[in-house]
Scaffold this active site. Structure first.
Site, PDB file in Angstrom:
ATOM      1  N   HIS A  62       0.821  -1.210   0.000  1.00 20.66           N
ATOM      2  CA  HIS A  62       0.000   0.000   0.000  1.00 20.66           C
ATOM      3  C   HIS A  62       0.852   1.256   0.000  1.00 20.66           C
ATOM      4  O   HIS A  62       1.980   1.257   0.507  1.00 20.66           O
ATOM      5  CB  HIS A  62      -0.903   0.022   1.240  1.00 20.66           C
ATOM      6  CG  HIS A  62      -2.183  -0.728   1.057  1.00 20.66           C
ATOM      7  ND1 HIS A  62      -3.417  -0.145   1.225  1.00 20.66           N
ATOM      8  CD2 HIS A  62      -2.423  -2.012   0.717  1.00 20.66           C
ATOM      9  CE1 HIS A  62      -4.368  -1.039   0.996  1.00 20.66           C
ATOM     10  NE2 HIS A  62      -3.782  -2.184   0.688  1.00 20.66           N
ATOM     11  N   GLU A  81      -6.152  -0.758  -6.326  1.00 20.65           N
ATOM     12  CA  GLU A  81      -7.169   0.116  -5.749  1.00 20.65           C
ATOM     13  C   GLU A  81      -6.754   1.568  -5.978  1.00 20.65           C
ATOM     14  O   GLU A  81      -5.568   1.906  -5.903  1.00 20.65           O
ATOM     15  CB  GLU A  81      -7.327  -0.132  -4.241  1.00 20.65           C
ATOM     16  CG  GLU A  81      -7.740  -1.530  -3.866  1.00 20.65           C
ATOM     17  CD  GLU A  81      -6.547  -2.390  -3.479  1.00 20.65           C
ATOM     18  OE1 GLU A  81      -5.467  -1.836  -3.197  1.00 20.65           O
ATOM     19  OE2 GLU A  81      -6.700  -3.620  -3.460  1.00 20.65           O
TER      20      GLU A  81
END
Length: 321
Positions: free
Chosen positions: A38, A107
């Site tokens: 991330h 994402e």
């Protein structure tokens, strides 16, 4: 036998602690480990986002047995697929064959940082398919040039290649992603215990290959504290991936989950220290045909107690699945 894994969740823990925790997971007897990749946490209360690939390199040196895997890396925006191929090959060498490369379509939360437009899901999946082909070409050695719909590669080569390239796992949540996983992947990656994903993966060529799922849990001897922590840090997960892939930052996830109450989280995530409740939460993955399940212990500062409890109580119980 279903393999039980441990998740290094970068969104909730700093880099040195992540390495300490995976060492503890190896000692506790977990069968494998995975790491999230991330650039942002889902919610600001999680508070972390170290660079996963640096953590992986350190983890490879600090451990000796436990397999390592990205869960998952997006090879289409922040990282060019040629760079992913080099990183993955290096990790396979550093870990002496213990690395698996988990890939997914990404994402918006993480990929927006490079300033690219966020395309529709079907475009992202087309990009993933092209990226996996480039990575596989580079894993074969020699020079690679590619001029495709989404990517250009000019005279690239991975100079340090392992004898056996890392297996590639591909995240799937629907038929198109299952098709890509079955055709191009060595294993399936999923976050929902859906038998239809396993069936579609097999129908597209994945029959007999590993299927890896993931499940958040929140261990604490005080169940109320576990529920409060899970609500504070993990209520975003109840939104589903059609939503979670689209929101651009933690503020969006906070707003989207503002009406999700502690009771909603407790109904979806096992909280407390009831071993049977945790086993019951894992069982749907086994019943759906998953061969491995990675657990996420919610709370960056609650890992050591979870690992101790897992070694003595949880892992022996899960070994009976």
């Amino acid at each position: 036998m279903v393999g039980i894994g441990y998740t290094m969740m970068t969104e909730q823990t700093g880099p040195r602690e992540l390495v300490d925790h995976v060492v503890g997971a190896e000692r506790a007897g977990f069968d494998f480990s995975v790491i999230s990749d991330h650039s942002f946490p889902w919610l600001e209360s999680q508070g972390h986002a170290p660079y996963a690939w640096s953590v992986l390199g350190a983890a490879a040196q600090a451990t000796s047995r436990i397999p390592l895997m990205t869960y998952v890396t997006c090879p289409t925006f922040r990282y060019h697929p040629a760079v992913i191929a080099q990183k993955a090959a290096t990790m396979q060498l550093l870990s002496q064959g213990r690395f698996r490369l988990g890939l997914g379509s990404g994402e918006h939360l993480n990929e927006h940082v490079v300033g690219a437009d966020w395309p529709a899901a079907h475009v992202r999946l087309d990009m993933l398919e092209e990226a996996v082909g480039i990575i596989r070409s580079l894993f074969t050695g020699g020079y690679v040039s590619h001029h495709g719909t989404h990517f250009d590669v000019v005279n690239a080569r991975v100079w340090d290649l392992p004898d056996d390239p890392p297996p590639i796992g591909i995240a799937a949540s629907g038929d198109r992603s299952c098709e890509i996983a079955g055709r191009y992947g060595d294993l399936l990656v999923a976050t929902e215990p859906k038998a239809e994903l396993v069936a579609a993966f097999g129908a597209y060529g994945g029959s007999g290959k590993p299927r890896v799922g993931q499940l958040p849990v929140c261990y604490d001897p005080d169940r109320d504290a576990a529920v409060a922590r899970a609500h504070d840090q993990f209520r975003w997960a109840l939104g589903g991936w059609k939503v979670n892939a689209e929101l651009p930052g933690p503020a969006g996830f906070a707003q989207a989950s503002q009406h999700t109450g502690p009771e909603d989280v407790a109904a979806a995530i096992p909280c407390g220290d009831d071993v049977d409740a945790f086993v019951d939460a894992v069982r749907p993955y086994a019943d759906a045909g998953f061969t491995e399940i990675a657990l996420i212990q919610i709370g960056g500062d609650q890992q050591e107690s979870f690992l101790d409890w897992s070694a003595t109580k949880l892992l022996p119980a899960l070994g009976e699945l």
